[in-house]
Design an enzyme around this catalytic site. Structure first.
Site, PDB file in Angstrom:
ATOM      1  N   ASP A   1      -6.614  -1.134  -4.972  1.00  0.00           N
ATOM      2  CA  ASP A   1      -7.977  -1.028  -3.685  1.00  0.00           C
ATOM      3  C   ASP A   1      -9.026   0.005  -4.561  1.00  0.00           C
ATOM      4  OD1 ASP A   1      -6.561  -2.881  -1.742  1.00  0.00           O
ATOM      5  OD2 ASP A   1      -5.294  -1.287  -1.051  1.00  0.00           O
TER       6      ASP A   1
ATOM      7  N   ASP B   1       0.951  -1.252  -0.261  1.00  0.00           N
ATOM      8  CA  ASP B   1      -0.159   0.001   0.205  1.00  0.00           C
ATOM      9  C   ASP B   1       1.354   1.227   0.045  1.00  0.00           C
ATOM     10  OD1 ASP B   1      -2.865  -1.742  -0.400  1.00  0.00           O
ATOM     11  OD2 ASP B   1      -2.243  -1.893   1.837  1.00  0.00           O
TER      12      ASP B   1
END
Length: 161
Positions: free
Chosen positions: A136, A118
């Site tokens: 995402d 991330d």
């Protein structure tokens, strides 16, 4: 197959964009390093997620990695079948393709790194949204579009009845 090509291409584009962005971050950043892009709002950083959304199940002994891989395959298989059957509108098909691409972007991370990379951090003062990635984003936008398509399809069905 030809009529499904745009959806396949959308899923593939999501995977490629996700993986290129993660490779760029991994090549440039050290763990937890942050680069401010927009003051008091947006940073790039390098963090890892061993779980799913909002680090759900992240603090377990590793079984969750396999659980989320299987879940991605099951949901993606179901979405592919829905596209194939033609049960959704065009918007729903693109939404499903976005979800599939995002899911497999994160599955690739789980296979390669054992965790999800991330790097997008959005915040304001003391409020922080959990770090996320391009995959995402595709999943979230795809889910929202899938809901919109479902509402549209329900209205069409109601009007036809």
């Amino acid at each position: 197959m030809k009529r499904h090509f745009p959806y396949f291409l959308t899923a593939l584009a999501a995977i490629v964009l996700d993986q290129i962005s993660k490779w760029a971050i991994l090549a440039r950043f050290h763990d937890f390093e942050r680069l401010n892009i927009i003051p008091q709002f947006f940073d790039l950083t390098l963090v890892y997620n061993y779980g799913a959304a909002f680090s759900f199940l992240a603090n377990h002994n590793g079984w969750q990695k396999y659980f989320f891989i299987v879940l991605a395959f099951v949901i993606s298989g179901w979405l592919v079948n829905e596209i194939r059957k033609g049960s959704m509108g065009k918007l729903g098909n693109f939404a499903a393709a976005m979800i599939i691409g995002g899911a497999f972007g994160n599955v690739i991370d789980r296979f390669i790194h054992g965790k999800v990379v991330d790097f997008i951090l959005v915040y304001y003062q003391d409020w922080y949204y959990p770090a996320f990635n391009v995959a995402d984003s595709f999943i979230c936008v795809g889910a929202a579009l899938l809901i919109i398509d479902g509402i549209k399809q329900a209205k069409k069905a109601k009007q036809a009845a």
